[in-house]
Design a protein around this motif. Structure first.
Motif, PDB file in Angstrom:
ATOM      1  N   ILE A   1     -31.561  20.228 -31.514  1.00 38.26           N
ATOM      2  CA  ILE A   1     -32.101  20.727 -30.246  1.00 38.26           C
ATOM      3  C   ILE A   1     -32.755  22.098 -30.456  1.00 38.26           C
ATOM      4  CG2 ILE A   1     -31.483  21.468 -27.912  1.00 38.26           C
ATOM      5  CD1 ILE A   1     -29.313  19.347 -27.927  1.00 38.26           C
ATOM      6  N   GLY A   2     -32.136  22.931 -31.273  1.00 38.11           N
ATOM      7  CA  GLY A   2     -32.719  24.241 -31.554  1.00 38.11           C
ATOM      8  C   GLY A   2     -34.069  24.130 -32.242  1.00 38.11           C
ATOM      9  N   THR A   3     -34.223  23.143 -33.142  1.00 39.56           N
ATOM     10  CA  THR A   3     -35.509  22.942 -33.808  1.00 39.56           C
ATOM     11  C   THR A   3     -36.585  22.523 -32.810  1.00 39.56           C
ATOM     12  OG1 THR A   3     -34.334  22.291 -35.823  1.00 39.56           O
ATOM     13  CG2 THR A   3     -36.671  21.702 -35.656  1.00 39.56           C
ATOM     14  N   LEU A   4     -36.243  21.614 -31.890  1.00 42.23           N
ATOM     15  CA  LEU A   4     -37.205  21.192 -30.881  1.00 42.23           C
ATOM     16  C   LEU A   4     -37.641  22.353 -29.986  1.00 42.23           C
ATOM     17  CD1 LEU A   4     -35.756  17.710 -29.769  1.00 42.23           C
ATOM     18  CD2 LEU A   4     -37.714  18.155 -31.249  1.00 42.23           C
ATOM     19  N   LEU A   5     -36.678  23.130 -29.519  1.00 43.65           N
ATOM     20  CA  LEU A   5     -37.008  24.265 -28.651  1.00 43.65           C
ATOM     21  C   LEU A   5     -37.826  25.316 -29.392  1.00 43.65           C
ATOM     22  CD1 LEU A   5     -33.634  24.709 -26.718  1.00 43.65           C
ATOM     23  CD2 LEU A   5     -35.759  23.698 -25.878  1.00 43.65           C
ATOM     24  N   PHE A   6     -37.483  25.566 -30.645  1.00 43.27           N
ATOM     25  CA  PHE A   6     -38.220  26.558 -31.424  1.00 43.27           C
ATOM     26  C   PHE A   6     -39.669  26.122 -31.607  1.00 43.27           C
ATOM     27  CE2 PHE A   6     -39.707  28.441 -35.398  1.00 43.27           C
ATOM     28  CZ  PHE A   6     -39.391  29.767 -35.201  1.00 43.27           C
ATOM     29  N   THR A   7     -39.877  24.817 -31.849  1.00 43.97           N
ATOM     30  CA  THR A   7     -41.240  24.315 -32.038  1.00 43.97           C
ATOM     31  C   THR A   7     -42.043  24.426 -30.754  1.00 43.97           C
ATOM     32  OG1 THR A   7     -40.387  22.764 -33.695  1.00 43.97           O
ATOM     33  CG2 THR A   7     -42.590  22.342 -32.813  1.00 43.97           C
ATOM     34  N   ILE A   8     -41.420  24.070 -29.634  1.00 41.23           N
ATOM     35  CA  ILE A   8     -42.123  24.127 -28.351  1.00 41.23           C
ATOM     36  C   ILE A   8     -42.513  25.575 -28.012  1.00 41.23           C
ATOM     37  CG2 ILE A   8     -41.870  23.755 -25.865  1.00 41.23           C
ATOM     38  CD1 ILE A   8     -40.075  21.370 -26.530  1.00 41.23           C
ATOM     39  N   LEU A   9     -41.562  26.502 -28.141  1.00 40.83           N
ATOM     40  CA  LEU A   9     -41.845  27.909 -27.815  1.00 40.83           C
ATOM     41  C   LEU A   9     -42.875  28.507 -28.764  1.00 40.83           C
ATOM     42  CD1 LEU A   9     -38.255  29.285 -27.007  1.00 40.83           C
ATOM     43  CD2 LEU A   9     -40.067  28.649 -25.406  1.00 40.83           C
ATOM     44  N   LEU A  10     -42.830  28.100 -30.029  1.00 45.56           N
ATOM     45  CA  LEU A  10     -43.767  28.664 -30.999  1.00 45.56           C
ATOM     46  C   LEU A  10     -45.204  28.237 -30.714  1.00 45.56           C
ATOM     47  CD1 LEU A  10     -44.089  30.343 -33.568  1.00 45.56           C
ATOM     48  CD2 LEU A  10     -43.763  28.237 -34.896  1.00 45.56           C
ATOM     49  N   PHE A  11     -45.417  26.972 -30.313  1.00 40.93           N
ATOM     50  CA  PHE A  11     -46.777  26.502 -30.045  1.00 40.93           C
ATOM     51  C   PHE A  11     -47.286  26.937 -28.667  1.00 40.93           C
ATOM     52  CE2 PHE A  11     -45.725  23.572 -33.513  1.00 40.93           C
ATOM     53  CZ  PHE A  11     -46.893  23.630 -34.261  1.00 40.93           C
ATOM     54  N   LEU A  12     -46.379  27.267 -27.761  1.00 46.84           N
ATOM     55  CA  LEU A  12     -46.807  27.791 -26.457  1.00 46.84           C
ATOM     56  C   LEU A  12     -46.996  29.306 -26.467  1.00 46.84           C
ATOM     57  CD1 LEU A  12     -44.587  25.763 -23.944  1.00 46.84           C
ATOM     58  CD2 LEU A  12     -46.985  25.377 -24.543  1.00 46.84           C
ATOM     59  N   LEU A  13     -46.533  29.968 -27.526  1.00 44.58           N
ATOM     60  CA  LEU A  13     -46.600  31.426 -27.587  1.00 44.58           C
ATOM     61  C   LEU A  13     -48.030  31.967 -27.585  1.00 44.58           C
ATOM     62  CD1 LEU A  13     -45.045  34.106 -27.815  1.00 44.58           C
ATOM     63  CD2 LEU A  13     -45.108  33.825 -30.306  1.00 44.58           C
ATOM     64  N   PRO A  14     -49.010  31.396 -28.320  1.00 43.57           N
ATOM     65  CA  PRO A  14     -50.371  31.982 -28.293  1.00 43.57           C
ATOM     66  C   PRO A  14     -50.995  32.010 -26.908  1.00 43.57           C
ATOM     67  CG  PRO A  14     -50.127  30.498 -30.162  1.00 43.57           C
ATOM     68  CD  PRO A  14     -48.904  30.312 -29.318  1.00 43.57           C
ATOM     69  N   THR A  15     -50.792  30.958 -26.116  1.00 45.61           N
ATOM     70  CA  THR A  15     -51.369  30.943 -24.769  1.00 45.61           C
ATOM     71  C   THR A  15     -50.755  32.040 -23.909  1.00 45.61           C
ATOM     72  OG1 THR A  15     -51.705  28.562 -24.959  1.00 45.61           O
ATOM     73  CG2 THR A  15     -51.790  29.508 -22.749  1.00 45.61           C
ATOM     74  N   THR A  16     -49.430  32.130 -23.942  1.00 45.93           N
ATOM     75  CA  THR A  16     -48.748  33.166 -23.162  1.00 45.93           C
ATOM     76  C   THR A  16     -49.106  34.556 -23.665  1.00 45.93           C
ATOM     77  OG1 THR A  16     -46.913  31.620 -22.876  1.00 45.93           O
ATOM     78  CG2 THR A  16     -46.507  33.925 -22.311  1.00 45.93           C
ATOM     79  N   ALA A  17     -49.202  34.728 -24.996  1.00 46.58           N
ATOM     80  CA  ALA A  17     -49.506  36.039 -25.565  1.00 46.58           C
ATOM     81  C   ALA A  17     -50.904  36.504 -25.178  1.00 46.58           C
ATOM     82  CB  ALA A  17     -49.361  35.995 -27.081  1.00 46.58           C
ATOM     83  N   LEU A  18     -51.869  35.558 -25.065  1.00 48.61           N
ATOM     84  CA  LEU A  18     -53.221  35.951 -24.688  1.00 48.61           C
ATOM     85  C   LEU A  18     -53.266  36.459 -23.253  1.00 48.61           C
ATOM     86  CD1 LEU A  18     -56.171  36.127 -25.500  1.00 48.61           C
ATOM     87  CD2 LEU A  18     -56.473  33.773 -24.684  1.00 48.61           C
ATOM     88  N   TYR A  19     -52.602  35.756 -22.330  1.00 48.46           N
ATOM     89  CA  TYR A  19     -52.548  36.229 -20.947  1.00 48.46           C
ATOM     90  C   TYR A  19     -51.814  37.575 -20.863  1.00 48.46           C
ATOM     91  CZ  TYR A  19     -54.406  32.041 -18.704  1.00 48.46           C
ATOM     92  OH  TYR A  19     -55.234  31.031 -18.262  1.00 48.46           O
ATOM     93  N   TYR A  20     -50.747  37.685 -21.615  1.00 49.70           N
ATOM     94  CA  TYR A  20     -49.992  38.950 -21.625  1.00 49.70           C
ATOM     95  C   TYR A  20     -50.837  40.092 -22.166  1.00 49.70           C
ATOM     96  CZ  TYR A  20     -46.723  42.487 -23.356  1.00 49.70           C
ATOM     97  OH  TYR A  20     -46.094  43.668 -23.635  1.00 49.70           O
ATOM     98  N   LEU A  21     -51.623  39.837 -23.224  1.00 52.53           N
ATOM     99  CA  LEU A  21     -52.449  40.888 -23.813  1.00 52.53           C
ATOM    100  C   LEU A  21     -53.527  41.362 -22.837  1.00 52.53           C
ATOM    101  CD1 LEU A  21     -53.353  42.577 -26.259  1.00 52.53           C
ATOM    102  CD2 LEU A  21     -54.728  40.603 -26.979  1.00 52.53           C
ATOM    103  N   VAL A  22     -54.180  40.434 -22.159  1.00 51.98           N
ATOM    104  CA  VAL A  22     -55.256  40.804 -21.243  1.00 51.98           C
ATOM    105  C   VAL A  22     -54.730  41.626 -20.079  1.00 51.98           C
ATOM    106  CG1 VAL A  22     -56.967  39.891 -19.632  1.00 51.98           C
ATOM    107  CG2 VAL A  22     -56.710  38.863 -21.896  1.00 51.98           C
TER     108      VAL A  22
END
Length: 580
Positions: A447-468
């Protein structure tokens, strides 16, 4: 041991008489304060000196004799002046004589009660009595790097400056007084206080009361911008020192005669700070009134209100274009389409709410600005602080975007760090506040591997909005920070001390320097003591007024760490943080 005699330059042309001053045995120095010339009665001189000593707390005594040999018939006077040493018993008895037709002076000492009298080397130091009395000697600011020798020299100079400054009563007697004693000092030609100045002093009392009332009201209203300790000031005292055009106007006030030696420097600093506070308030209110008159002239308030709504609409349109760009392929980046659309529509809806709110408030904006403009009569700093609050209200939607993006980004960062510890067989111990080892079963690792993969691939989208939105938020914070710095500059800059340093540099003394006048074998070395003024940087550091700084003072390292981890950056201090 070298004998140092500090002689006032104003007494160089005085008639023959006796020297009165203070003997500093620790330094083997004599500070001459005045010359008592003939005729005089020794008993009356002793009574006068005892009265001066009682008031000033300075051990003033007769130190020697002074002979100004202008004519040949006065040469026989030197023997009489030497015999005065038996009446005024002081050891050593200093004899200073100005030889007629020569630029060199002779200075000698008599030690009648000494078994082995030996000739001492004498240094005659001239000093400007007026400047030394009016100046305030400042100790070294950097006490950590100052050596013991520098501290010892500062204490020796302080003893000389304090001796002259505390002898104000001695300088109240001039040559026009009908008393039995005639003195020569820096005010011998008349105490510097004219009838016009005395009338101004009496007429300024009601003006001081009115201004002090206004200043007190301003402080009660603007207490958020100044520390509460500033309220404990005495407007009457420093207002008089500012309104006076004569520099020595307050020297005749009797309350200056009873200032004790251990509180003299502190009292002068407090008076200077009160003068700085008054001048700062005066300039603040003046600039505020000028701003208010400018705003209400030619209906500038109405023009500003008419331009405010279109400007808010333009900012909202620019934000909508920015969100549309982020919902596509910004800079060619491949974003998570579903999350990108959800975040973009969420923020677009907030912009729609913001535009509706602005248009709902549009009929009342001109009235609000009209009443806000009236606050400028309390000072420019009040108007600037209200302007900062208006900017915060107009950019509230940007703050909301920043908070949403920062919270989402911070959640993913901390989630990824926690799942990364899970892969390494570790966990965060909340009770001990440390990372401990831990064993996980197969289901937990899956379960930890699945969650880590999901959060890692969603991080760039969230990081771009956060940066702007973080960049937009930092832009607003920088504007508010510049306004805050301007408020601090107006409230804390010691303008009175800076002007005093510019016009009367000797009033703020950092030390002294000596210049050799004449030197000849068999004659005492003649030096001229000059005051080194305090530097402008030291003036600002010494007399800078305290302000209530509500902005956090984070280092660049902690600021970058907060930005990287997604922690909120507030432009104010929390209650739990330590205040300076």
């Amino acid at each position: 041991m070298v004998l140092k005699v500090f002689f006032p330059s104003c007494c160089s042309s005085a008639e023959s008489g006796i020297l009165i001053g203070r003997w500093i045995s620790e330094q083997n120095s004599a500070v001459i304060l005045a010359v008592v010339h003939f005729p005089f009665i020794p008993v009356q001189v002793k009574q006068y000196l005892s009265e001066v000593q009682r008031v000033t707390k300075v051990s003033v005594s007769v130190l020697g004799s002074w002979s100004n040999s202008k004519q040949e018939k006065e040469e026989s006077l030197s023997e009489f002046l030497e015999d005065l040493g038996t009446i005024f018993s002081h050891e050593p008895w200093i004899q200073i004589s100005k030889e007629g037709g020569s630029k060199f002076w002779s200075c000698s000492t008599l030690q009648k009660h000494s078994n082995n009298p030996k000739e001492e080397e004498i240094i005659l130091v001239y000093y400007d009595q007026r400047k030394v009395m009016l100046s305030h000697l400042h100790p070294p600011l950097d006490t950590a790097t100052s050596t013991d020798h520098q501290a010892d020299n500062a204490s020796k100079l302080s003893a000389i400056f304090n001796t002259v400054a505390k002898s104000k009563v001695l300088f109240m007697t001039d040559r026009y007084d009908d008393g039995p004693i005639k003195l020569t000092h820096w005010q011998s030609d008349g105490v510097e206080a004219s009838i016009i100045v005395e009338l101004m002093k009496q007429a300024s009392v009601p003006v001081c009361m009115i201004l002090s009332l206004k200043i007190t009201v301003k402080f009660l209203i603007c207490k958020d911008f100044l520390k509460s300790g500033v309220l404990k000031f005495w407007p009457l005292s420093f207002l008089w020192s500012k309104l006076s055009t004569c520099e020595q106007l307050g020297h005749r006030l009797q309350h200056l005669q009873i200032i004790s030696s251990n509180k003299k420097a502190q009292t002068q600093t407090q008076l200077m700070r009160k003068a700085n506070i008054f001048v700062s308030l005066l300039i603040d209110v003046t600039l505020g009134i000028l701003l208010m008159s400018w705003l209400y002239r030619k209906n500038r308030i109405g023009h500003l209100a008419d331009a405010l709504i279109p400007m808010a609409d333009h900012i909202a349109e620019e934000l909508q274009d920015l969100l549309q760009w982020l919902m596509g392929a910004p800079a060619g980046l491949k974003m998570n389409r579903a999350l990108d659309q959800v975040l973009g529509r969420f923020f677009l809806y907030h912009i729609h709410l913001w535009i509706s709110y602005i248009h709902l408030m549009s009929p009342f904006i001109e009235m609000i600005l009209w009443y806000v403009g009236l606050s400028a009569c309390l000072g420019l700093t009040v108007a600037l602080c209200i302007l900062s609050d208006i900017i915060a209200l107009l950019t509230f939607h940007i703050y909301c975007f920043y908070v949403y993006g920062a919270r989402l980004y911070c959640l993913k960062i901390y989630g990824l760090s926690s799942l990364w510890r899970l892969f390494r067989g570790k966990k965060w111990n909340v009770l001990r506040q440390r990372v401990d080892s831990c064993s996980y079963d197969l289901d937990q690792l899956f379960i930890g591997t699945l969650l880590f993969t999901i959060l890692l691939f969603l991080l760039p989208t969230t990081a771009l909005y956060y940066l702007v939105f973080t960049l937009l938020r930092l832009l607003v914070v920088i504007v508010q920070g510049l306004i805050h710095l301007l408020v601090d500059l107006i409230d804390s800059l010691p303008l009175y001390s800076i002007v005093l340093r510019l016009c009367r540099s000797y009033r703020l003394a950092a030390g002294v320097k000596f210049r050799v006048l004449e030197q000849q074998d068999g004659k005492p070395l003649r030096l001229l003591m000059q005051i080194n003024p305090l530097s402008y940087v030291s003036v600002v550091q010494t007399y800078r007024l305290p302000t209530y700084s509500c902005y956090p003072k984070d280092s660049w390292t902690s600021l970058c760490k907060k930005l990287f981890l997604g922690e909120l950056i507030y432009p104010w201090k929390h209650k739990g943080e330590k205040q300076d």
